[in-house]
Motif scaffolding. Structure first.
Motif, PDB file in Angstrom:
ATOM      1  N   ARG A 296     -25.039  -3.686 -15.103  1.00 22.75           N
ATOM      2  CA  ARG A 296     -24.356  -3.921 -13.823  1.00 22.75           C
ATOM      3  C   ARG A 296     -25.112  -3.249 -12.673  1.00 22.75           C
TER       4      ARG A 296
ATOM      5  N   VAL B 191     -21.716  -8.920 -18.302  1.00 20.25           N
ATOM      6  CA  VAL B 191     -21.380  -8.186 -17.072  1.00 20.25           C
ATOM      7  C   VAL B 191     -20.409  -9.009 -16.235  1.00 20.25           C
TER       8      VAL B 191
ATOM      9  N   ASP C 188     -15.757  -9.877 -11.054  1.00 16.25           N
ATOM     10  CA  ASP C 188     -16.985  -9.201 -11.476  1.00 16.25           C
ATOM     11  C   ASP C 188     -18.111  -9.413 -10.457  1.00 16.25           C
TER      12      ASP C 188
ATOM     13  N   LEU D  50     -20.075  -6.448  -8.485  1.00 16.62           N
ATOM     14  CA  LEU D  50     -21.524  -6.277  -8.306  1.00 16.62           C
ATOM     15  C   LEU D  50     -21.855  -6.038  -6.838  1.00 16.62           C
TER      16      LEU D  50
END
Length: 195
Positions: A16, A57, A99, A103
């Protein structure tokens, strides 16, 4: 010796951070392993390659690379529609969107994140589809298809550009699929000649 859960957690955290800082293309599998504190051979027990780590991820609802045979099975007719639907289904999942935002919070700009998604989908999905179909001018077509699909997805899910962001999926598919279908069809030459 660290547990499997410890290795997975460390690998996902390292991946990540690496994807947020450097993007997909410039992140290496060995670099992720080193940042996670394990040898690449140990990491491979859990994630066989960088693409699998990126999918983990983002908590993609399924492995996009395994979807390629399903996309191709019905043949060329309707492939553009299936590819657009696949992209919207994959990137429209609420966990995936969360997600992606994670990020960004970890340091990736919208441009870096879009580029990472483009690199990932190009290498793991679009390249494979175009190769299987056998289109001429494959490199240019892959670049156009990936740019178009990721641009639509980024405008819809990351930047929330209206009315694209709130349009029903089937409407977006109807508008985008004909362009993608033309780029996938080996009988349709690219405008402007070969590149």
């Amino acid at each position: 010796m660290p547990s499997a859960e410890d290795v997975r957690s460390a690998a996902l955290a390292a991946a990540r951070n690496a994807f947020a800082a450097r993007g997909y293309a410039r992140t290496t599998y060995k670099g992720i392993a080193a940042a996670a504190g394990v040898a690449p051979a140990v990491l491979q027990r859990y994630y066989k390659n960088k693409g699998e780590l990126f999918a983990a991820v983002l908590r993609l609802p399924y492995d996009p690379t395994s979807a390629v045979p399903t996309l191709l099975a019905p043949g060329l007719e309707g492939l553009g529609e299936r590819l657009v639907s696949f992209t919207l289904d994959t990137l429209g999942d609420p966990e995936v969107r969360e997600d992606l935002l994670g990020l960004m919070r970890a340091g990736a700009s919208a441009a870096q994140l879009t580029q990472s998604l483009q690199d990932y989908f190009e290498q793991n999905v679009i390249d494979r589809v175009v190769t299987a179909v056998g289109v001429p001018d494959a490199r240019m077509r892959v670049a156009l298809i990936t740019s178009y699909l990721i641009g639509i997805a980024a405008g819809r899910y990351l930047l929330r550009i209206e009315p694209l962001a709130s349009a029903p999926d089937d409407r977006v598919v109807q508008m985008v699929a004909p362009t993608i279908q033309g780029l996938l069809d080996p009988r349709v030459p690219l405008p402007g000649g070969a590149a």
